[in-house]
Design a protein around this motif. Structure first.
Motif, PDB file in Angstrom:
ATOM      1  N   ALA A 210     111.197  46.355  78.538  1.00 52.43           N
ATOM      2  CA  ALA A 210     110.324  47.583  78.582  1.00 52.43           C
ATOM      3  C   ALA A 210     109.465  47.622  77.526  1.00 52.43           C
ATOM      4  CB  ALA A 210     111.213  48.511  78.228  1.00 52.43           C
ATOM      5  N   ASP A 211     108.263  48.390  77.641  1.00 53.09           N
ATOM      6  CA  ASP A 211     107.230  48.115  76.599  1.00 53.09           C
ATOM      7  C   ASP A 211     106.937  49.661  76.291  1.00 53.09           C
ATOM      8  OD1 ASP A 211     105.107  49.367  78.401  1.00 53.09           O
ATOM      9  OD2 ASP A 211     104.537  47.516  79.112  1.00 53.09           O
ATOM     10  N   GLY A 212     105.936  49.868  75.112  1.00 53.54           N
ATOM     11  CA  GLY A 212     105.821  51.097  74.672  1.00 53.54           C
ATOM     12  C   GLY A 212     104.559  51.924  75.411  1.00 53.54           C
ATOM     13  N   ASP A 213     104.036  51.326  76.427  1.00 49.25           N
ATOM     14  CA  ASP A 213     103.042  52.088  77.203  1.00 49.25           C
ATOM     15  C   ASP A 213     103.311  53.508  77.605  1.00 49.25           C
ATOM     16  OD1 ASP A 213     100.216  51.610  76.807  1.00 49.25           O
ATOM     17  OD2 ASP A 213     100.113  51.096  79.024  1.00 49.25           O
ATOM     18  N   GLY A 214     103.044  54.506  77.198  1.00 53.08           N
ATOM     19  CA  GLY A 214     103.504  55.578  77.802  1.00 53.08           C
ATOM     20  C   GLY A 214     104.608  56.581  77.103  1.00 53.08           C
ATOM     21  N   VAL A 215     105.115  55.765  75.985  1.00 52.08           N
ATOM     22  CA  VAL A 215     106.000  56.010  75.252  1.00 52.08           C
ATOM     23  C   VAL A 215     106.010  56.307  73.886  1.00 52.08           C
ATOM     24  CG1 VAL A 215     108.547  55.105  74.656  1.00 52.08           C
ATOM     25  CG2 VAL A 215     107.684  54.667  76.977  1.00 52.08           C
ATOM     26  N   VAL A 216     105.126  55.427  73.272  1.00 52.57           N
ATOM     27  CA  VAL A 216     104.624  55.575  71.890  1.00 52.57           C
ATOM     28  C   VAL A 216     103.269  56.009  71.937  1.00 52.57           C
ATOM     29  CG1 VAL A 216     106.514  54.336  70.850  1.00 52.57           C
ATOM     30  CG2 VAL A 216     104.382  53.052  71.783  1.00 52.57           C
ATOM     31  N   ASN A 217     102.580  56.263  70.771  1.00 53.91           N
ATOM     32  CA  ASN A 217     101.313  56.817  70.892  1.00 53.91           C
ATOM     33  C   ASN A 217     100.194  55.711  70.736  1.00 53.91           C
ATOM     34  OD1 ASN A 217     100.940  56.058  67.952  1.00 53.91           O
ATOM     35  ND2 ASN A 217     101.748  58.203  67.272  1.00 53.91           N
ATOM     36  N   GLY A 218     100.484  54.569  69.960  1.00 59.31           N
ATOM     37  CA  GLY A 218      99.434  53.428  70.349  1.00 59.31           C
ATOM     38  C   GLY A 218      98.394  53.800  69.346  1.00 59.31           C
TER      39      GLY A 218
END
Length: 342
Positions: A210-218
Motif C-alpha cells: 500500500a502507498d500513501g497516495d490519497g491517504v496522507v497529505n504529501g
C-alpha cells in the motif's frame, strides 16, 4: 537480469535524506559553505541532496544580493531545533517534524509548502510474501521509524483497511536497521518513504502493499524562525529565497534526468534509484499556499500523535504558520504533477 540485493550498509548514506522523517538523528552542522554577497546573511538549514543542491543545479544561486550560509543536518528534527534556537533562519523539512516542533512549543513558523504525490511513502513486503492487501497485516510485524512521516502513513493506511496500530506488531527501527530486519525476515513489512522505497524496488527486494497516495497529505515545508521574520531585511531575503526554490522545483520537473544525476552524486544514491524516486515523488511537488486545508491536514497528524501519547497535550498547528509569502499560489489541495511514464 538478476539484480544484487542491496546490503544494509549501503543505506547508511541515505540517513542524510530524511526530509520526510522526524527521526532521532543528530545534526551535522558543519557549514556547507556560503553563496551570494552583501551585508545580510540568511542562515539556511539544509539536508544532503536538499535545497542547496537543487538551487545550484537549477542555476538559482546566481545574482544573490545577500549571503546564504548553509548548515547541513541529518534530518528535520535537529534542523527545527536549530530554527528554534535561532541558529538557523529557515530550513526545509517534511510534513511531520513541524508537528513535533509545535508539540514541543518550539518557536517556528511554516512559511512555504509544496504538495507532491505520496506514492513513495509505502508499506513494503518481501517479493515472496503471501500478503496481498493491507487488511492482511493484522497480527503481523511492521518496521517503521517512530515519529516519521511513514509512522503516520502506516497509521492512516491501517485505518483505511479497518485496522488500528494496536492490531499490528510495530517495531520502531531507523531505516538501516529496518532494511536488515526486512531482508532478514525479522519483520513482515516495512513502512518507509522515498528514496528507500525506490531502492528496495530497484533491487527487487520487495513490492508495495500500500502507498500513501490519497491517504496522507504529501506536503513538505520551509520553516522559519519568527525572529528572522520580524527583521524586515531578512524577511525580504526569505521571500526571494522561497521564490528561487519554487523556480528550482519547476526546473526539476522539466529536467528529471539532470536532477537525478546531481542528486545521485550529492547523496551516493545509484542513478537509477535517484531517477525512479524523482519521477515517483521528488519532481511531483508543486508550490502551494499555506492555507486552511493545509493547517487542518497537519492538525490531523498532530491529533493522531497526541492520541498515541507521542506528543504531550493538544497542539494548535494554526499558531505555527505565517501566510505572508503565499502570494498568488494555488491551494494546498492542488493536484501534484505526475509523469506519464511513472
Amino acid at each position: 537480469m538478476r539484480r544484487h540485493l542491496v546490503p544494509a550498509a549501503l543505506l547508511l548514506p541515505l540517513t542524510l535524506l530524511l526530509a520526510a522523517c522526524g527521526g532521532n538523528s543528530a545534526a551535522d552542522t558543519a557549514g556547507a559553505g556560503t553563496d551570494g554577497k552583501g551585508s545580510l546573511t540568511l542562515n539556511v538549514g539544509d539536508q544532503k541532496g536538499g535545497s542547496e543542491a537543487v538551487l545550484r543545479a537549477a542555476g538559482e544561486l546566481k545574482n544573490l544580493d545577500y549571503k546564504i550560509k548553509w548548515s547541513t543536518f541529518t534530518s528535520g528534527t535537529p534542523l527545527l531545533e536549530a530554527v528554534n534556537a535561532k541558529a538557523v533562519d529557515i530550513g526545509g523539512v517534511g510534513n511531520t517534524p513541524p508537528v513535533f516542533a509545535a508539540g514541543a512549543g518550539s518557536k517556528v513558523s511554516v512559511v512555504a509548502a509544496w504538495h507532491g504525490t505520496s506514492k513513495g511513502e509505502a508499506i513494503l513486503v518481501p517479493k515472496n510474501s503471501s500478503l496481498r492487501k493491507p487488511e492482511e497485516l493484522k497480527g503481523r510485524s511492521i518496521a517503521v521509524a517512530q515519529g516519521s512521516s511513514a509512522h503516520f502513513q502506516l497509521i492512516a493506511s491501517l485505518k483505511e483497511a479497518g485496522l488500528k496500530l494496536s492490531d499490528v506488531k510495530v517495531k520502531y527501527l531507523q531505516p538501516a536497521d529496518a532494511l536488515a530486519a526486512f531482508t532478514g525476515g525479522k519483520v513482515d513489512a516495512w513502512a518507509v518513504w522515498d528514496p528507500y522505497t525506490s531502492q528496495v524496488l530497484n533491487a527487487e527486494q520487495g513490492r508495495i502493499l500500500a502507498d500513501g497516495d490519497g491517504v496522507v497529505n504529501g506536503l513538505s515545508f520551509q520553516v522559519a524562525a519568527p525572529s528572522a521574520l520580524k527583521d524586515t531585511k531578512k524577511a525580504a531575503a526569505v521571500k526571494d529565497y522561497l521564490e528561487r526554490l519554487r523556480r528550482a522545483q519547476d526546473w526539476v520537473y522539466r529536467h528529471p534526468d539532470a536532477w537525478a544525476k546531481v542528486w545521485a552524486k550529492d547523496t551516493g544514491l545509484p542513478y537509477e534509484v535517484a531517477l525512479a524516486s524523482v519521477k515517483r515523488t521528488n519532481a511531483s511537488r508543486i508550490a502551494v499556499a499555506v492555507d486552511k486545508p493545509l493547517i487542518a491536514s497537519e492538525q490531523q497528524i498532530a491529533d493522531t500523535f497526541t492520541e498515541l501519547k507521542l506528543i504531550p497535550g493538544k497542539v494548535d498547528f494554526a499558531a505555527f504558520v505565517d501566510t505572508r509569502f503565499n502570494g498568488g499560489l494555488p491551494p494546498s489541495t492542488t493536484t501534484p504533477r505526475v509523469y506519464k511514464d511513472s
